[in-house]
Scaffold this motif. Sequence first.
Motif, short mmCIF file in Angstrom:
data_model
loop_
_atom_site.label_atom_id
_atom_site.label_comp_id
_atom_site.label_asym_id
_atom_site.label_seq_id
_atom_site.Cartn_x
_atom_site.Cartn_y
_atom_site.Cartn_z
N ILE A 38 0.89 -1.21 -0.03
CA ILE A 38 0.12 0.11 0.03
C ILE A 38 0.88 1.40 -0.07
O ILE A 38 1.93 1.12 0.83
CB ILE A 38 -0.92 -0.08 1.13
CG1 ILE A 38 -1.83 1.02 1.02
CG2 ILE A 38 -0.13 0.24 2.40
CD1 ILE A 38 -3.30 0.83 1.87
N TYR A 39 0.61 2.18 -0.74
CA TYR A 39 1.32 3.41 -0.92
C TYR A 39 0.25 4.72 -0.82
O TYR A 39 -0.65 4.57 -1.08
CB TYR A 39 1.70 3.48 -2.46
CG TYR A 39 2.50 2.34 -3.05
CD1 TYR A 39 3.85 2.17 -3.02
CD2 TYR A 39 1.79 1.36 -3.59
CE1 TYR A 39 4.39 1.04 -3.35
CE2 TYR A 39 2.54 0.10 -3.96
CZ TYR A 39 3.60 -0.20 -4.07
OH TYR A 39 4.25 -1.10 -4.22
N VAL A 40 1.11 5.56 -0.03
CA VAL A 40 0.13 6.75 0.45
C VAL A 40 1.05 8.14 -0.12
O VAL A 40 2.47 8.16 0.25
CB VAL A 40 0.00 6.79 1.84
CG1 VAL A 40 -1.13 8.08 1.81
CG2 VAL A 40 -0.98 5.47 2.02
N GLN A 41 0.60 9.06 -0.64
CA GLN A 41 1.24 10.38 -0.79
C GLN A 41 0.24 11.60 -0.48
O GLN A 41 -0.95 11.52 -0.59
CB GLN A 41 1.70 10.70 -2.23
CG GLN A 41 2.48 9.61 -2.99
CD GLN A 41 2.64 9.88 -4.54
OE1 GLN A 41 1.74 10.36 -5.20
NE2 GLN A 41 3.75 9.43 -4.77
N VAL A 42 1.05 12.60 0.07
CA VAL A 42 0.34 13.77 0.26
C VAL A 42 0.75 14.70 -0.92
O VAL A 42 1.97 14.95 -0.85
CB VAL A 42 0.57 14.49 1.64
CG1 VAL A 42 0.08 15.79 1.76
CG2 VAL A 42 0.30 13.63 2.56
N ILE A 43 -0.22 15.21 -1.83
CA ILE A 43 0.02 15.84 -3.15
C ILE A 43 -0.47 17.37 -3.08
O ILE A 43 -1.64 17.31 -2.59
CB ILE A 43 -0.41 15.07 -4.20
CG1 ILE A 43 0.13 13.77 -4.23
CG2 ILE A 43 -0.10 15.83 -5.40
CD1 ILE A 43 -0.62 12.87 -5.18
N ASP A 44 0.29 18.35 -3.11
CA ASP A 44 -0.20 19.77 -3.52
C ASP A 44 -0.50 19.79 -4.84
O ASP A 44 0.27 19.89 -5.72
CB ASP A 44 0.88 20.47 -2.89
CG ASP A 44 0.51 21.90 -3.18
OD1 ASP A 44 -0.93 22.31 -3.28
OD2 ASP A 44 1.54 22.88 -2.96
#
Length: 120
Positions: A38-44
């Motif tokens: 599982i992969y997670v990113q906080v993207i602007d």
Amino acid sequence: MNTSKQLHDRRAQRSRTRLRKVGNGRPRLSVYRSLKNIYVQVIDDVSGRTLVSASTMEKDLRASLRTGGDIGAATEIGKLIAERAIAAGVKEVAFDRGGYRYHGRVKALADAAREAGLAF
């Protein structure tokens, strides 16, 4: 007839379009899950760059997890992404479930991130 990938992509796009309307400029917490990880990113989305990321592929996490594709791993990733986002100065995000149902690993990740202090 549409393939399951096309249907999944359509759901994901519908979710992202809605987040742009109601997100009020908040960064997006994007989730991708495979069978093994599982992969997670906080993207602007305004500047188009990733602020922080976490996944079960990281060496220090891989050693402590039994497998990267279960609810326990998703919970650990949720805690880790919340810690990293808060350290980077992000306290509020818009949750992008990526076309997945809010159930199982996706729900466990979201709950763990909320408990660790991330608001969405």
